[in-house]
Every structure is written in C-alpha cells, then in structure tokens.
Scaffold this motif. Structure first.
Motif, mmCIF file in Angstrom:
data_model
loop_
_atom_site.group_PDB
_atom_site.id
_atom_site.type_symbol
_atom_site.label_atom_id
_atom_site.label_comp_id
_atom_site.label_asym_id
_atom_site.label_seq_id
_atom_site.Cartn_x
_atom_site.Cartn_y
_atom_site.Cartn_z
ATOM 1 N N PHE A 145 52.104 46.208 39.416
ATOM 2 C CA PHE A 145 50.936 45.650 40.076
ATOM 3 C C PHE A 145 50.597 44.306 39.442
ATOM 4 N N SER A 146 49.684 43.590 40.076
ATOM 5 C CA SER A 146 49.276 42.272 39.596
ATOM 6 C C SER A 146 47.788 42.267 39.328
ATOM 7 N N TYR A 147 47.397 41.699 38.193
ATOM 8 C CA TYR A 147 45.976 41.576 37.874
ATOM 9 C C TYR A 147 45.273 40.564 38.779
ATOM 10 N N ASP A 148 46.066 39.727 39.469
ATOM 11 C CA ASP A 148 45.465 38.702 40.321
ATOM 12 C C ASP A 148 44.913 39.283 41.621
ATOM 13 N N THR A 149 45.315 40.494 41.968
ATOM 14 C CA THR A 149 44.833 41.121 43.197
ATOM 15 C C THR A 149 43.914 42.286 42.852
ATOM 16 N N SER A 150 42.863 42.464 43.626
ATOM 17 C CA SER A 150 41.922 43.547 43.399
ATOM 18 C C SER A 150 41.579 44.193 44.730
ATOM 19 N N ILE A 151 41.117 45.439 44.669
ATOM 20 C CA ILE A 151 40.749 46.203 45.853
ATOM 21 C C ILE A 151 39.226 46.233 45.927
ATOM 22 N N PRO A 152 38.633 45.718 46.987
ATOM 23 C CA PRO A 152 37.158 45.745 47.101
ATOM 24 C C PRO A 152 36.635 47.185 47.049
ATOM 25 N N GLY A 153 35.570 47.377 46.289
ATOM 26 C CA GLY A 153 34.965 48.695 46.179
ATOM 27 C C GLY A 153 35.691 49.659 45.285
ATOM 28 N N THR A 395 21.603 41.591 29.368
ATOM 29 C CA THR A 395 22.360 40.427 29.821
ATOM 30 C C THR A 395 23.829 40.797 29.967
ATOM 31 N N SER A 396 24.532 40.052 30.789
ATOM 32 C CA SER A 396 25.972 40.234 30.963
ATOM 33 C C SER A 396 26.612 38.871 31.196
ATOM 34 N N MET A 397 27.935 38.804 30.990
ATOM 35 C CA MET A 397 28.652 37.548 31.147
ATOM 36 C C MET A 397 29.890 37.795 31.993
ATOM 37 N N ALA A 398 30.206 36.849 32.888
ATOM 38 C CA ALA A 398 31.351 37.010 33.784
ATOM 39 C C ALA A 398 31.957 35.655 34.091
ATOM 40 N N LEU A 399 33.247 35.703 34.451
ATOM 41 C CA LEU A 399 33.943 34.513 34.933
ATOM 42 C C LEU A 399 33.843 34.453 36.454
ATOM 43 N N PHE A 400 33.848 33.221 36.987
ATOM 44 C CA PHE A 400 33.765 33.032 38.431
ATOM 45 C C PHE A 400 34.896 32.120 38.891
ATOM 46 N N GLU A 401 35.170 32.179 40.204
ATOM 47 C CA GLU A 401 36.293 31.445 40.758
ATOM 48 C C GLU A 401 36.022 29.948 40.881
ATOM 49 N N SER A 402 34.757 29.544 41.061
ATOM 50 C CA SER A 402 34.447 28.136 41.254
ATOM 51 C C SER A 402 33.048 27.851 40.727
ATOM 52 N N ASN A 403 32.654 26.570 40.813
ATOM 53 C CA ASN A 403 31.325 26.183 40.347
ATOM 54 C C ASN A 403 30.217 26.604 41.309
ATOM 55 N N LEU A 404 30.568 27.286 42.406
ATOM 56 C CA LEU A 404 29.545 27.867 43.277
ATOM 57 C C LEU A 404 29.004 29.176 42.722
ATOM 58 N N PHE A 405 29.732 29.794 41.786
ATOM 59 C CA PHE A 405 29.335 31.041 41.128
ATOM 60 C C PHE A 405 28.977 32.121 42.165
ATOM 61 N N GLU A 406 29.875 32.289 43.154
ATOM 62 C CA GLU A 406 29.642 33.269 44.201
ATOM 63 C C GLU A 406 30.506 34.520 44.033
ATOM 64 N N ASN A 407 31.749 34.360 43.619
ATOM 65 C CA ASN A 407 32.682 35.482 43.541
ATOM 66 C C ASN A 407 33.079 35.730 42.100
ATOM 67 N N PRO A 408 32.496 36.740 41.458
ATOM 68 C CA PRO A 408 32.884 37.035 40.078
ATOM 69 C C PRO A 408 34.301 37.585 40.001
ATOM 70 N N ILE A 409 34.967 37.310 38.905
ATOM 71 C CA ILE A 409 36.323 37.809 38.666
ATOM 72 C C ILE A 409 36.211 39.139 37.932
ATOM 73 N N LEU A 410 36.756 40.188 38.548
ATOM 74 C CA LEU A 410 36.597 41.532 38.011
ATOM 75 C C LEU A 410 37.774 41.953 37.148
ATOM 76 N N GLU A 411 38.912 41.233 37.211
ATOM 77 C CA GLU A 411 40.077 41.647 36.443
ATOM 78 C C GLU A 411 39.829 41.500 34.943
ATOM 79 N N SER A 412 40.311 42.465 34.185
ATOM 80 C CA SER A 412 40.217 42.394 32.726
ATOM 81 C C SER A 412 41.466 43.033 32.132
ATOM 82 N N PRO A 413 42.290 42.292 31.374
ATOM 83 C CA PRO A 413 42.087 40.876 31.046
ATOM 84 C C PRO A 413 42.401 39.976 32.233
ATOM 85 N N TYR A 414 41.869 38.754 32.184
ATOM 86 C CA TYR A 414 42.071 37.770 33.235
ATOM 87 C C TYR A 414 43.119 36.780 32.746
ATOM 88 N N TYR A 415 44.176 36.592 33.538
ATOM 89 C CA TYR A 415 45.281 35.725 33.143
ATOM 90 C C TYR A 415 45.080 34.330 33.728
#
Length: 604
Positions: A145-153, A395-415
C-alpha cells in the motif's frame, strides 16, 4: 419469504467464504520449511495458510515494489498454548534479514491481532517452534500500500462522551484492503459501552479475512475484548476511559460493513460532588444520595441559565460550556477563569421560616498548564460548596496540503521530498470564541524525545529559519510554513514540537499581541496558558536513484554480499586485489556457515 431469504443469503455468504478459503489454500498452504516459490511482484496481496510442525526454524523475506509499504496481518495464530515465548514465536523484522529492527514478536501469550508495517522495502519473518508434537496453524495476509493514498472515513479520534461511527461507504460495500482504527477517549472516571447496530462482513469461523477487533484501551496493543465478523449486533464494554476499534478487510467479498454507537458510563464513587475542567466545558458530577440527604432531587437543580439541564443516570451530570449556560468569564493578571453556580430550588414550607438547608455549588475553572485542586467550604446553616479546578486547553498540530489549510494530511508518518514546502497548523479546541493562539517556539528533532540535536524554526515568535514564514494571528489557529530538511548523520524522520500561548483576543497588552520579540524585557516562562503540540514523524521519500531496479528483487542472499565487477584493471593496485581476495574468502566462509545452520532465507 423472509426466513427463506435469510437462508439463501447465509448460504451465499458461506459459499463465497469457502470459495475464497479453497483458493487461498491452493495458492498459499505450506509448511515452514517448504519453498513458496516467491511472490509475484505484480500481485498487490497474498494470503498464506501455514501448518507448522515441531522444531521449525526458518526465515522468509517479503520485498515490496518501489514507493510502496508492506502491511502484514496475522489474523489467526494457533501456536503451542503451553509453549514459552522464548522457545516458540514468530519475530518480524523491518529489513531484509534478522539484523534489522525488531518490529514485534508473536507467541501464544499475545492478546491482540498482530499487525506490522515496514518503513523499508523489505519485511522479514523468522519462525521458531518448540519440540511439542502438536499441529500449529498460522494465517498471514499481506499487501502493498501507499501512505500517499487514504480512504475517507477510515478511522479517527472520537472524544465526546457519546457518538456514532460507521465503516467507510456504509451502507454501501466497504473498501478493499482497508485497515481503519478508531480511538475512543472519554473523560476520566467513565467507561465506554460500544453497541454495534449492524455488522455485515464476510463469514469465517476464525474471522481471518474481514474482521472487527475491539481493544480495551488506547491502542491496538491493549487487551483484545473481541474479534467479530459475519453478521450480528454485539455489545462491548471497556474497563477504562478508552477503547480502540479496528476494521481490517482483504481483497474480496465486500459487504455493508458496520454501524456503531457508543455511550459513557460513570463509574467512580462520588460522595458529594466532583469537578473537571476541559478545554470547552466544565463537568460537574453530583451523587444522587448526596442530594437526597438534603431532601432534593435532580429536578431541583439549575444553573445560572435554567434552560441548561443535567444528564441523569446513576449520577447527576452537568456539562457546562465555557461560553453558554450563564458561565461568567473573567480575565485578570494573566489568568482566565470560568464560573457558574448550581442552585437548588424548592418551595418553602412557610413564608416566614424554613428548616431546609439551602445548597449552592459554585464551580470555577482556572485555565493553567496542568494540575487540579479542589476546595470545599461548609457553613453551619447554609451549605455552600466552592469547587475550583485548574485545567489546560486542548491543542493539536497537523500538516496541510496548501496554504489554504483546508485538507489536513492524515497519513503518519508523512513522506515528503527534500525542500518541499510544508504547511503546519496548531489548533485550539475550545468553545470560547474570544481566544487566540500565538506560536512562541517551534523546533525540530530527529527523535520524538527532542534530545540533542534540535533545530529552531520559531523562537520567541520570530522566524529562525530562512524558509520559515509565520502567519498572522488567526483566532483558534496558529500557522506557519517551511521547507522540508533532514538532519545530518541521522535518520530521515523529523518531529516538530511547538509551544503555544493562548490569550484573550480583547487584551491588547497580552503576549500574543506583541508578536515577534527578539529581546524580551521579562521572562514569560511561567505564563499560565501554555500548551505543547508535537507532530511527527515526517519522513523523506526514498531517493529513486538509490532504490535500485527490479533486478535486485531476484538476487539470492549470497549475491547481495558479492562485490561489483572491475571497471578496469589499470585502476586497481595490488592492495585492491588483496582486498578482493579477503572478500572472496569471507563469502566462502559465510556460505559454509549458512550450510551448517538451520536458517533458510526464502523469497516470498
């Protein structure tokens, strides 16, 4: 027609299960010492049914394609029940041999479903059995599998006292090759009752293909309460304030999945009252017998706002939002407090006198870093309780795909790639709208304990890295961006830690309003509204040029130790020839030792 219909459906489920089982046995049944012939790299998955004998000792290695990870699931393990872990076990290593990092050990004492994921391009199993003459069965299912792909929900964190969740796509068929983990965490002093409204998965006596595993704790290494599949609506109950639910699916026979809900059950003994302070609410628990001692019941209670009513079970419980139900907020001397009052109303026995005590509970939360105290005062005639507790903001901290901060990255670890722009957001989870988050210090480390070395990205609100950009104050969110890097002479993993300050947005003199202060006039290390957030690991993608080509997958174990051919004898001195002679002698000795040992390396 309903009964015949169910019989036909059950027959179809059993038939499909037997068909898959027969197919799996045909392709994967083997003993430990038999050759499996190698796995086809075009296949994304493989199932193995192993029937192990006594005194087995062998090693297998799985290779993954480029840019893929390996997940292996031991969904059914039947080893010697009287065997010791030291003499009978399956060890899993992250790498091409048993010299790699040990990911875990499987034996008869395990109380969970073992699941392992590789961080390298290989995964190695070492199987060892003792001398007991009994049959042992192991079912292993692995896939790439690939960490770059995720399943919604697919999985998530559930922190409310009650809630519901479903498998991805429910009530439509669940996705293939899914591994979803839900963590349920409620307040201290509660247990969790989990109720499955429906489970519709593939039928199997040992739940080897598709299954749900429920763990009594905060991780998949906690004690296994139960593993279920097929059809049903079971109920589970935790022994603590956390529960973990796992859904694992294979590549065939997808059905509706599941639908579940959970509720909290208060278990701690309360003699009088108790108060806990959370980031978004105050929680007050009152014992019913305590109320009865004053001649009151839950119908006599009210807050500053009488429309906010308690939840009644074996205790009376108030969940008081910090910005509702008449809660009063006060800011003074770098301290934020939230106060509300629970009063008890009853009709007086006379317009002139009363012999009934008047009970009043003052609840007060002072938000600090971390600690809890309780104080109670009792007068001779009226009973007034002042409940005070110190809490901390969540508090919590997350990475996002762009400077719009709309879609958090859920993969861990993130490559990530070197010099890739990363967007980071620290979020404050609170119901108080008049708070802001200020990034005081953010630093990076190659280890999760943040021991030396560390690298500052932000210090005292100022950027310390040429690629780091700190965004302006934005309510409950602190944001910054920087370009990915790696530490020299360290692993490619990078952890981020941020220390944040939480201020009242209406206070122009707060530290948050001061922004970047390179030379502070006074030390604010004792500032009360601090919170720490940690994110990681962030890992670099493997260099494609260093990954090799597909020919590496077909080399034998001895070939991996051979040296490369000469580019030209005129480039080598007699010293190099002598070194090659040593290498050849080493290979010969190693082959001789391998022939004398019981270890066998077989490519899957």
């Amino acid at each position: 027609m309903e009964v015949p219909g169910r019989l036909i459906l059950s027959a179809l489920l059993i038939a499909s299960c037997l068909a898959e089982l027969n197919s799996t046995e045909a392709e994967g049944r083997s003993s430990c010492t038999a050759s499996l012939g190698g796995a086809n790299m075009a296949d994304t998955h493989k199932a193995l049914i192993l029937k192990l004998n006594a005194d087995e000792n062998c090693t297998w290695t799985i290779y993954r394609p480029e840019n893929k990870s390996i997940r292996s699931i031991f969904s059914h393990v039947q080893l010697d029940p009287d065997g010791r872990c030291e003499s009978e076990n399956i060890q899993v290593f992250d790498g091409p041999s048993t010299n790699g990092p040990l990911l875990g050990k499987i034996c008869s004492e395990n109380d969970y479903v073992p699941v392992f994921e590789s961080s390298s391009n290989t995964l190695t199993f070492q199987i060892l059995t003792d001398s007991a003459r009994i049959q042992r069965n192991v079912f292993i299912f692995y896939y790439f599998f690939s960490y770059d792909t995720s399943i919604p929900g697919c999985g998530g964190y559930l922190g409310a006292l009650e809630g519901s969740f479903t498998s991805p796509n429910y009530p439509k068929p669940h996705p293939e090759l899914a591994y979803c983990v839900w963590h349920i965490q409620v307040d201290q002093g509660y247990r969790i009752k989990l109720n499955f409204k429906e489970i519709f998965l593939e039928v199997d006596a040992h739940c080897r293909f598709d299954f749900i595993a429920v763990y009594d704790g905060s991780s998949t290494n906690s004690g296994l309460i139960g593993k279920v599949c097929g059809r049903g609506a079971p109920t589970f109950e935790s022994s603590s304030d956390s529960l973990t639910v796992v859904l694992s699916t294979d590549y065939a026979n997808s059905y509706r999945g599941f639908s579940a809900s959970y509720a909290s059950i208060y278990t701690e003994s309360v003699n009088t009252t108790s108060l806990t302070c959370a980031s978004d609410k105050m929680r007050v628990i009152i014992n019913k017998s305590y109320l009865a001692s004053f001649g009151y019941d839950e119908n006599n209670l009210q807050l500053n706002d009488p429309t906010c009513r308690p939840k009644v079970s074996n205790v009376v419980e108030f969940a008081i939002p910090l910005d509702e139900c008449g809660t009063v907020k006060r800011v003074e001397d770098h301290s934020i407090t939230y106060t509300n009052i629970i009063t008890f109303t009853a009709s007086p026995t006379s317009a002139v006198i009363t012999r009934q005590k008047h009970l009043q509970i003052v609840v007060k939360c002072e938000m600090e870093h971390n600690s809890t105290v309780e104080i109670m005062y009792i007068t001779e005639d009226d009973v007034i309780q002042n409940q005070i507790a110190l809490g901390k903001y969540n508090t919590s901290m997350a990475l996002f795909e762009s400077n719009l901060f709309e879609n958090p990255i859920l993969e861990s670890p993130y490559y990530v790639d070197l010099n890739q722009t990363l967007f980071v957001q620290v979020s404050l989870h609170t119901s108080d709208p008049n708070l802001v988050v200020f990034l005081d210090t953010c630093r990076a480390s190659p280890t999760s304990d943040f021991a030396s070395p560390t690298y500052d990205l932000i210090r005292s609100g100022c950027s310390r890295d040429e690629t780091c950009e700190v965004y302006p104050l934005s309510g409950h969110h602190g944001r910054f961006q920087f370009n990915a890097f790696k530490f020299l002479r360290s692993l490619s993993s990078v952890y981020l830690q941020c220390k944040v300050l939480i201020c009242d947005s209406d206070d122009p003199q707060s530290r948050c309003s001061q922004g970047c202060v390179s030379r502070r006039k006074r030390d604010i290390s004792s500032y009360k509204w601090k919170a720490d957030s940690i994110l990681g690991p962030i890992r670099l993608k493997r260099d494609r040029s260093a990954s090799g080509n597909s020919e590496l997958l077909h080399r034998t174990h001895a070939d991996e130790t051979q040296s490369q051919p000469f580019d030209g004898l005129h480039l080598f001195s007699f010293g190099v020839l002598a070194l090659n002679a040593v290498i050849v002698a080493t290979i010969a000795v190693k082959r001789f030792v391998n022939q004398r040992t019981n270890y066998k390396y077989q490519r899957l």
